[in-house]
Design an enzyme around this catalytic site. Structure first.
Site, PDB file in Angstrom:
ATOM      1  N   GLY A 188      35.722  43.413  50.057  1.00  0.00           N
ATOM      2  CA  GLY A 188      35.858  42.770  48.639  1.00  0.00           C
ATOM      3  C   GLY A 188      37.719  42.703  48.518  1.00  0.00           C
ATOM      4  N   ALA A 189      38.194  41.596  48.480  1.00  0.00           N
ATOM      5  CA  ALA A 189      39.828  41.517  48.469  1.00  0.00           C
ATOM      6  C   ALA A 189      40.034  41.337  46.985  1.00  0.00           C
ATOM      7  N   VAL A 191      40.781  42.945  42.897  1.00  0.00           N
ATOM      8  CA  VAL A 191      41.683  43.781  42.317  1.00  0.00           C
ATOM      9  C   VAL A 191      41.632  45.502  42.897  1.00  0.00           C
ATOM     10  N   GLU A 211      36.894  39.886  53.016  1.00  0.00           N
ATOM     11  CA  GLU A 211      36.865  39.112  51.577  1.00  0.00           C
ATOM     12  C   GLU A 211      35.692  38.011  51.990  1.00  0.00           C
ATOM     13  N   VAL A 245      29.803  40.131  55.536  1.00  0.00           N
ATOM     14  CA  VAL A 245      29.297  41.211  56.219  1.00  0.00           C
ATOM     15  C   VAL A 245      27.888  41.423  56.194  1.00  0.00           C
ATOM     16  N   ARG A 279      31.801  44.731  39.604  1.00  0.00           N
ATOM     17  CA  ARG A 279      31.091  45.829  38.852  1.00  0.00           C
ATOM     18  C   ARG A 279      29.919  45.062  38.112  1.00  0.00           C
ATOM     19  N   ASP A 319      33.062  46.400  28.853  1.00  0.00           N
ATOM     20  CA  ASP A 319      32.518  45.720  30.086  1.00  0.00           C
ATOM     21  C   ASP A 319      30.955  45.301  30.388  1.00  0.00           C
ATOM     22  N   ALA A 327      40.228  47.167  30.573  1.00  0.00           N
ATOM     23  CA  ALA A 327      40.340  48.132  29.452  1.00  0.00           C
ATOM     24  C   ALA A 327      40.772  47.561  28.015  1.00  0.00           C
ATOM     25  N   HIS A 451      71.106  40.972  29.569  1.00  0.00           N
ATOM     26  CA  HIS A 451      71.594  40.892  30.853  1.00  0.00           C
ATOM     27  C   HIS A 451      72.064  42.144  31.418  1.00  0.00           C
TER      28      HIS A 451
HETATM   29  P1  FAD Z   1      33.599  52.535  30.567  1.00  0.00           P
HETATM   30  O1  FAD Z   1      34.806  52.712  30.699  1.00  0.00           O
HETATM   31  O2  FAD Z   1      32.776  52.371  31.708  1.00  0.00           O
HETATM   32  O3  FAD Z   1      32.914  53.455  29.717  1.00  0.00           O
HETATM   33  C1  FAD Z   1      31.553  53.546  29.561  1.00  0.00           C
HETATM   34  C2  FAD Z   1      31.211  55.025  28.951  1.00  0.00           C
HETATM   35  O4  FAD Z   1      29.936  54.963  28.537  1.00  0.00           O
HETATM   36  C3  FAD Z   1      31.194  55.860  30.327  1.00  0.00           C
HETATM   37  O5  FAD Z   1      31.634  57.276  29.877  1.00  0.00           O
HETATM   38  C4  FAD Z   1      29.607  56.277  30.421  1.00  0.00           C
HETATM   39  O6  FAD Z   1      29.237  57.480  31.186  1.00  0.00           O
HETATM   40  C5  FAD Z   1      29.106  56.068  28.993  1.00  0.00           C
HETATM   41  N1  FAD Z   1      27.699  55.698  28.970  1.00  0.00           N
HETATM   42  C6  FAD Z   1      26.922  54.494  29.491  1.00  0.00           C
HETATM   43  N2  FAD Z   1      25.773  54.808  29.017  1.00  0.00           N
HETATM   44  C7  FAD Z   1      25.710  55.609  28.331  1.00  0.00           C
HETATM   45  C8  FAD Z   1      24.666  56.073  27.444  1.00  0.00           C
HETATM   46  N3  FAD Z   1      23.413  55.506  27.342  1.00  0.00           N
HETATM   47  N4  FAD Z   1      24.763  57.294  26.892  1.00  0.00           N
HETATM   48  C9  FAD Z   1      26.032  57.911  26.617  1.00  0.00           C
HETATM   49  N5  FAD Z   1      26.890  57.574  27.358  1.00  0.00           N
HETATM   50  C10 FAD Z   1      27.037  56.332  28.162  1.00  0.00           C
HETATM   51  N6  FAD Z   1      41.239  47.969  33.660  1.00  0.00           N
HETATM   52  C11 FAD Z   1      42.326  47.703  33.210  1.00  0.00           C
HETATM   53  O7  FAD Z   1      42.469  47.061  32.160  1.00  0.00           O
HETATM   54  N7  FAD Z   1      43.478  48.118  34.296  1.00  0.00           N
HETATM   55  C12 FAD Z   1      43.542  48.721  35.131  1.00  0.00           C
HETATM   56  O8  FAD Z   1      44.271  49.154  35.646  1.00  0.00           O
HETATM   57  C13 FAD Z   1      42.154  48.983  35.702  1.00  0.00           C
HETATM   58  N8  FAD Z   1      42.091  49.718  36.800  1.00  0.00           N
HETATM   59  C14 FAD Z   1      40.769  50.203  37.357  1.00  0.00           C
HETATM   60  C15 FAD Z   1      40.608  50.642  38.611  1.00  0.00           C
HETATM   61  C16 FAD Z   1      39.221  51.092  38.929  1.00  0.00           C
HETATM   62  C17 FAD Z   1      39.212  51.776  40.202  1.00  0.00           C
HETATM   63  C18 FAD Z   1      38.351  50.599  38.146  1.00  0.00           C
HETATM   64  C19 FAD Z   1      36.776  50.957  38.758  1.00  0.00           C
HETATM   65  C20 FAD Z   1      38.352  49.908  36.963  1.00  0.00           C
HETATM   66  C21 FAD Z   1      39.408  49.565  36.560  1.00  0.00           C
HETATM   67  N9  FAD Z   1      39.862  49.085  35.365  1.00  0.00           N
HETATM   68  C22 FAD Z   1      40.985  48.641  34.887  1.00  0.00           C
HETATM   69  C23 FAD Z   1      38.638  48.294  34.519  1.00  0.00           C
HETATM   70  C24 FAD Z   1      38.342  49.584  33.248  1.00  0.00           C
HETATM   71  O9  FAD Z   1      38.000  50.875  33.898  1.00  0.00           O
HETATM   72  C25 FAD Z   1      37.270  48.850  32.631  1.00  0.00           C
HETATM   73  O10 FAD Z   1      37.238  47.497  32.174  1.00  0.00           O
HETATM   74  C26 FAD Z   1      36.995  49.749  31.196  1.00  0.00           C
HETATM   75  O11 FAD Z   1      36.892  51.076  31.763  1.00  0.00           O
HETATM   76  C27 FAD Z   1      35.788  49.314  30.627  1.00  0.00           C
HETATM   77  O12 FAD Z   1      35.798  50.078  29.442  1.00  0.00           O
HETATM   78  P2  FAD Z   1      34.231  50.435  28.722  1.00  0.00           P
HETATM   79  O13 FAD Z   1      34.598  51.430  27.642  1.00  0.00           O
HETATM   80  O14 FAD Z   1      33.483  49.242  28.473  1.00  0.00           O
HETATM   81  O15 FAD Z   1      33.229  51.261  29.631  1.00  0.00           O
HETATM   82  P1  NAD Z   2      36.675  41.774  41.598  1.00  0.00           P
HETATM   83  O1  NAD Z   2      35.978  40.949  41.111  1.00  0.00           O
HETATM   84  O2  NAD Z   2      38.286  41.806  41.412  1.00  0.00           O
HETATM   85  O3  NAD Z   2      36.852  41.474  43.313  1.00  0.00           O
HETATM   86  C1  NAD Z   2      35.718  41.557  44.218  1.00  0.00           C
HETATM   87  C2  NAD Z   2      35.901  40.834  45.346  1.00  0.00           C
HETATM   88  O4  NAD Z   2      34.710  40.992  46.091  1.00  0.00           O
HETATM   89  C3  NAD Z   2      36.151  39.301  45.236  1.00  0.00           C
HETATM   90  O5  NAD Z   2      37.356  38.602  45.624  1.00  0.00           O
HETATM   91  C4  NAD Z   2      34.683  38.844  45.808  1.00  0.00           C
HETATM   92  O6  NAD Z   2      34.809  37.361  46.273  1.00  0.00           O
HETATM   93  C5  NAD Z   2      34.498  39.686  46.926  1.00  0.00           C
HETATM   94  N1  NAD Z   2      33.084  39.645  47.233  1.00  0.00           N
HETATM   95  C6  NAD Z   2      31.937  39.712  46.461  1.00  0.00           C
HETATM   96  N2  NAD Z   2      30.901  39.921  47.342  1.00  0.00           N
HETATM   97  C7  NAD Z   2      31.291  40.277  48.343  1.00  0.00           C
HETATM   98  C8  NAD Z   2      30.606  40.451  49.948  1.00  0.00           C
HETATM   99  N3  NAD Z   2      29.449  40.550  49.778  1.00  0.00           N
HETATM  100  N4  NAD Z   2      31.453  40.733  50.921  1.00  0.00           N
HETATM  101  C9  NAD Z   2      32.866  40.559  50.770  1.00  0.00           C
HETATM  102  N5  NAD Z   2      33.572  40.151  49.680  1.00  0.00           N
HETATM  103  C10 NAD Z   2      32.543  40.052  48.283  1.00  0.00           C
HETATM  104  O7  NAD Z   2      35.954  43.377  41.676  1.00  0.00           O
HETATM  105  P2  NAD Z   2      36.609  44.651  41.945  1.00  0.00           P
HETATM  106  O8  NAD Z   2      37.939  44.650  42.782  1.00  0.00           O
HETATM  107  O9  NAD Z   2      35.410  45.455  42.379  1.00  0.00           O
HETATM  108  O10 NAD Z   2      36.921  45.271  40.531  1.00  0.00           O
HETATM  109  C11 NAD Z   2      35.732  45.449  39.430  1.00  0.00           C
HETATM  110  C12 NAD Z   2      36.539  45.239  38.271  1.00  0.00           C
HETATM  111  O11 NAD Z   2      37.393  46.187  37.795  1.00  0.00           O
HETATM  112  C13 NAD Z   2      37.122  43.795  38.026  1.00  0.00           C
HETATM  113  O12 NAD Z   2      36.470  43.139  37.152  1.00  0.00           O
HETATM  114  C14 NAD Z   2      38.605  44.109  37.652  1.00  0.00           C
HETATM  115  O13 NAD Z   2      39.119  43.293  36.368  1.00  0.00           O
HETATM  116  C15 NAD Z   2      38.564  45.545  37.304  1.00  0.00           C
HETATM  117  N6  NAD Z   2      39.758  46.106  37.734  1.00  0.00           N
HETATM  118  C16 NAD Z   2      40.908  45.815  37.202  1.00  0.00           C
HETATM  119  C17 NAD Z   2      42.080  46.458  37.634  1.00  0.00           C
HETATM  120  C18 NAD Z   2      43.431  46.054  36.916  1.00  0.00           C
HETATM  121  O14 NAD Z   2      43.237  45.381  35.822  1.00  0.00           O
HETATM  122  N7  NAD Z   2      44.449  46.319  37.611  1.00  0.00           N
HETATM  123  C19 NAD Z   2      42.029  47.212  38.651  1.00  0.00           C
HETATM  124  C20 NAD Z   2      40.682  47.690  39.366  1.00  0.00           C
HETATM  125  C21 NAD Z   2      39.474  47.234  38.984  1.00  0.00           C
END
Ligand code: FAD
Ligand code: NAD
Length: 475
Positions: A188-189, A191, A211, A245, A279, A319, A327, A451
């Site tokens: 997956g290429a 974010v 990807e 894959v 996700r 989400d 976020a 500037h």
């Molecule tokens: P979550 O953050 O997933 O929080 C949900 C919470 O609810 C969790 O703590 C979970 O345990 C809890 N929960 C779930 N079900 C229950 C239940 N039934 N009872 C009690 N608790 C429960 N987004 C950005 O905008 N910028 C970034 O730079 C960025 N980087 C990321 C990097 C990575 C590696 C990943 C994986 C994601 C990244 N994201 C980024 C995406 C961002 O993390 C999510 O969009 C954001 O966390 C979503 O917020 P949320 O509150 O909807 O869910």
């Molecule tokens: P993504 O949707 O950004 O990328 C997934 C990639 O995997 C896509 O390019 C897709 O074409 C590819 N893919 C899907 N199935 C595949 C397969 N079977 N084999 C090979 N490639 C495949 O998802 P992510 O990188 O997993 O991130 C998850 C979410 O978390 C995103 O929605 C993103 O917005 C959020 N996130 C945000 C940030 C940020 O805001 N900087 C950073 C990390 C994550």
């Protein structure tokens, strides 16, 4: 503790905790239930973002970028050092401290807004009742006038490459690696693929990203995506497009990944494999029978533009509902819902959600891509400014990339801004604000920019849309 609240929020991530805080600020009695469990067995609010997403990934991006700069750029400034190395354990410890500080901060914010934090699992029952199972296993039924579902998302798994947490990893595992893998594969290429691929590449891994799509960063403006791919390839991120894959097998030599691309069957052997293919909304154990809350074919909770589920006083944000998994999008939804519960007329502008990818160069955009504007059949103009022509970027030794602005020919309204270059994630804020106010290219042209700053790039791009850029030759 009372068993009845004005608002119960299930999920304490960046969508849920702001909903709880805002509702508390507005004088409502609020409980926020969260069940996030860390690998050391401790519980923490903050969700994916604070514990295993935005914050830890940015901490590692910062550390690894500093190392890269020490290797590649210090000498250009005339700085000489002894051999530069990184202590991965210390780097990880710094990350953990940042995470801990951030999650503890939520507790302080809850206290300030008089939010009751409940650690454990929440399940919506019919009639706005919530079954709360505490971390110690004890159960209680709570009730509320309003319930906000904010349960977030989980990594999508691949049946052909099943997570084992050791060799075949999700993004959380990849953030917690204690040593640099010699060979790192990523499926997956997107974010996560390019951000975490960049971290471990800078720390010394040979990185191959597979990807499935033939298009790199399909959601981004393709001029931006092409520029990014060029730089990532130069940095040694080996991104293979059109790679499907078929299996991943763990053996004594590491993980063997079989895939098919335009040239036929291929195979790749790596020490660690990260699966980052998107996700999925997390609704496991969230909804009891008979609540009436609906999910769509992909598992997202169905909501209207105000995040209302259609079941009286039950809302869902972040989400777990449609829209980009970001976020800040979740945060705005959480705040909107809290305000609507309190009787205000809040809304979210879904047309101005910024996207940022924290690589080097950084990538950021807001609004429509050129491909989308073209498909909509709108007459448009484009302004461009290369960071090579920015005095500040040159002083920073960060001249890669450009700022691109797209505007309507007739109305002059800004339709999209796409930036690849230094601090793009910070620069996009001005574009978001401009679009929030329905600004025109002329508005930006008439706005004075200091500037030498990187922000002049957006000013010059706006000028360039009307072929009146000053600092480079208009095309
Ligand atoms: P979550 O953050 O997933 O929080 C949900 C919470 O609810 C969790 O703590 C979970 O345990 C809890 N929960 C779930 N079900 C229950 C239940 N039934 N009872 C009690 N608790 C429960 N987004 C950005 O905008 N910028 C970034 O730079 C960025 N980087 C990321 C990097 C990575 C590696 C990943 C994986 C994601 C990244 N994201 C980024 C995406 C961002 O993390 C999510 O969009 C954001 O966390 C979503 O917020 P949320 O509150 O909807 O869910
Ligand atoms: P993504 O949707 O950004 O990328 C997934 C990639 O995997 C896509 O390019 C897709 O074409 C590819 N893919 C899907 N199935 C595949 C397969 N079977 N084999 C090979 N490639 C495949 O998802 P992510 O990188 O997993 O991130 C998850 C979410 O978390 C995103 O929605 C993103 O917005 C959020 N996130 C945000 C940030 C940020 O805001 N900087 C950073 C990390 C994550």
């Amino acid at each position: 503790m009372s068993d009845h609240f004005d608002v119960i929020v299930i999920g304490g991530g960046p969508a849920g905790y702001p909903a709880a805080i805002r509702a508390g600020q507005l004088g409502l009695s609020v409980a926020c239930i969260d069940g996030w469990k860390n690998r050391d067995g401790t519980y923490a609010f903050g969700g994916t973002c604070l514990n295993a997403g935005c914050i830890p990934s940015k901490a590692l991006l910062e550390s690894s970028e500093l190392l890269h700069r020490a290797h590649e750029e210090f000498a250009l400034h005339g700085i000489s050092t002894g051999p530069v190395s990184i202590d991965i354990a210390k780097m990880q410890k710094r990350k953990e401290q940042i995470v801990k500080g951030s999650t503890q901060g939520i507790m302080a914010l809850f206290k300030g807004a008089k939010v009751t934090a409940l650690t454990g699992h929440g399940r919506l029952l019919p009639g706005r009742q919530v079954e709360f199972t505490a971390a110690d296993g004890s159960q209680k039924v709570l009730s509320a006038n309003h319930v906000v579902l904010a349960s977030g998302s989980n990594p999508t798994s691949l049946p052909t490459a099943v997570f084992d947490g050791k060799h075949i990893m999700d993004s959380w595992d990849a953030l917690d690696l204690t040593e640099t893998p010699k060979r790192l594969g990523v499926i997956g290429a997107g974010v996560i693929g390019v951000e975490l691929g960049s971290v471990w590449r800078r720390l010394g891994s040979e990185v191959v990203i597979l990807e499935a799509s033939d298009t790199f960063l399909a959601l981004a403006d393709q001029q931006l995506a092409k520029e990014a791919l060029k730089h990532f390839n130069k940095q040694g991120l080996n991104i293979r497009l059109g790679a499907k894959v078929s299996s991943a097998t763990v053996g004594s030599d590491g993980v063997t990944v079989a895939y098919q691309d335009a040239s036929g069957e291929q195979s790749l052997v790596v020490d660690k494999l990260v699966v980052a293919i998107g996700r999925r909304p997390n609704t496991a154990g969230l909804l009891a029978q008979g609540t009436g809350v609906m999910t769509d074919a992909r598992g997202f909770i169905e909501v209207d533009e105000y995040c209302h589920t259609g079941v009286e006083n039950v809302w869902a944000v972040g989400d777990v509902v449609r829209g980009p998994m970001l976020a800040h999008k979740g945060k705005e939804e959480g705040v909107m819902v809290a305000e609507r519960i309190a009787g205000h007329h809040a809304q979210v502008n879904y047309h101005t959600i910024p996207s940022v990818i924290y690589t080097a160069p950084e990538i950021a955009w807001v609004g429509q891509t050129e491909e989308q504007v073209k498909a909509n059949g709108r007459a448009y103009k484009v302004g461009n400014f290369p960071f090579m022509a920015s005095g500040r970027a040159r002083a920073m030794e960060s001249t890669a990339g450009f700022c691109k602005l797209i505007a309507d020919v007739e109305t002059d309204e800004i339709l999209g801004v796409h930036i690849i270059g230094p601090m793009a994630g910070e620069l996009i804020g001005e574009a978001v604000l401009a679009m929030e106010y329905s600004a025109t290219t002329e508005d930006l042209q008439l706005t004075m920019h200091a500037h030498p700053t990187l922000s002049e790039a957006l000013h010059e791009a706006a000028l360039s849309a009307d072929k009146r850029a000053i600092d480079f030759i208009n095309r």
